[in-house]
Enzyme design. Structure first.
Site, PDB file in Angstrom:
ATOM      1  N   GLU A 187      -3.792   2.453  -7.093  1.00 35.49           N
ATOM      2  CA  GLU A 187      -4.415   3.747  -6.179  1.00 35.49           C
ATOM      3  C   GLU A 187      -3.327   4.694  -6.472  1.00 35.49           C
ATOM      4  O   GLU A 187      -2.105   4.929  -6.042  1.00 35.49           O
ATOM      5  CB  GLU A 187      -4.267   3.110  -4.769  1.00 35.49           C
ATOM      6  N   HIS A 227       0.756  -1.219  -0.207  1.00 33.26           N
ATOM      7  CA  HIS A 227      -0.096  -0.056  -0.027  1.00 33.26           C
ATOM      8  C   HIS A 227       1.000   1.011  -0.109  1.00 33.26           C
ATOM      9  O   HIS A 227       1.941   1.328   0.713  1.00 33.26           O
ATOM     10  CB  HIS A 227      -0.859   0.112   1.249  1.00 33.26           C
TER      11      HIS A 227
HETATM   12  P1  PGA Z   1      -9.428   6.382   0.633  1.00 32.37           P
HETATM   13  O1  PGA Z   1      -8.134   5.419   0.726  1.00 32.37           O
HETATM   14  O2  PGA Z   1     -10.611   5.620   0.068  1.00 32.37           O
HETATM   15  O3  PGA Z   1      -9.721   6.997   1.977  1.00 32.37           O
HETATM   16  O4  PGA Z   1      -9.008   7.177  -0.445  1.00 32.37           O
HETATM   17  C1  PGA Z   1      -7.991   4.159  -0.311  1.00 32.37           C
HETATM   18  C2  PGA Z   1      -6.700   3.488   0.192  1.00 32.37           C
HETATM   19  O5  PGA Z   1      -5.659   3.728   0.776  1.00 32.37           O
HETATM   20  O6  PGA Z   1      -7.045   2.220   0.114  1.00 32.37           O
END
Ligand code: PGA
Length: 257
Positions: free
Chosen positions: A172, A98
């Site tokens: 992401e 992540h």
């Molecule tokens: P968020 O986070 O939906 O709060 O933007 C997504 C993530 O970091 O997996």
């Protein structure tokens, strides 16, 4: 023929919620998904909440995931948790690489690769995260950055010329995480397409057709359907909006029934 990938909606709780809140949240999710078919649901609580989460989940169709793990099975690694321990806590999945782990805790493509290999060896399904920063996007480097992250974080898969089709990837964009700034469905689709092509070139067409690629970054009930309408977006990794039962259930029920 197009391969049908089952969509997945995953909640990444990060470092949030008390035990009582976790139990209540799972209860709401359980009720909210009753009778729902064709969507996989997953939650990734903090390690200390896994037992409580399992108890609340019971036999409901909600997968349990860790948010991170160490690549070794056991040993002198103070503060770490192994994949085996996650399995002992009934996890079937684990989020790896992540962006918060990469930027705040110095995780590198090399360590992510070791973790992906260890998880896969154990039969834990890794959810491997990649994504560019705002500077990288604005400098026009998005695809180079992603290629480097994919090549590095999945180096062992590449060496074996085998990527399990059950592996899950998550795109992401760092600039969209927790910022309220979502990538447009078209921006996300463009990158998801790129990632699928990378899988196709690196492995083969069959694997590329089966691997699910989730989108993450400010996913909300208001934007989920447009994202899911894109052909290469197979689900969502949800942070903030996964902490409230009603919004998470609305996201899970993006099809509207
Ligand atoms: P968020 O986070 O939906 O709060 O933007 C997504 C993530 O970091 O997996």
């Amino acid at each position: 023929m197009m391969f049908q990938r089952t969509p997945m909606i995953a909640g990444n709780w990060k470092m949030n919620l008390r035990h009582s809140e976790a139990t209540a949240l799972i209860k709401t999710i359980r009720q909210g998904i009753e009778g729902l078919e064709g969507v996989e649901v997953l939650v990734a609580p903090p390690f200390t909440h896994l037992a409580v989460a399992r108890e609340a989940i019971g036999d409901a169709p909600i997968f349990l995931a860790g948010q991170n793990m160490h690549w070794e099975m056991s040993g002198a690694f103070t503060g770490e948790i192994s994949g085996r321990m996650l399995q002992g806590a009934t996890c079937t999945h684990v989020i790896l690489g992540h962006s918060e782990r990469r930027t705040l805790f110095n995780e590198t493509n090399e360590t992510v690769d070791l973790k992906v290999r260890s998880a896969t060896f154990l039969g834990l399904i890794p959810i491997v995260c990649v994504g560019e920063t705002l500077e990288e996007r604005e400098a026009g480097n998005t695809f180079d950055v992603l290629k480097t992250q994919l090549d590095g974080s999945l180096r062992n898969f590449k060496a074996d010329q085998l990527m399990r089709p059950s592996t899950i990837l998550a795109y992401e964009p760092v600039w969209a995480i927790g910022t309220g700034r979502t990538a447009t469905p078209e921006q996300a689709q463009e990158v998801h397409r790129f990632i699928r092509e990378w899988i196709e070139t690196t492995f083969n067409t069959g694997t590329a057709a089966q691997v699910r690629i989730l989108y993450g970054g400010s996913v909300k009930p208001e934007n989920i359907s447009d994202l899911m309408a894109q052909p290469d977006i197979d689900g969502a990794l949800v942070g903030g909006a996964s902490l409230k039962g009603d919004s998470f259930v609305q996201i899970i029920r993006y099809k509207g029934h």
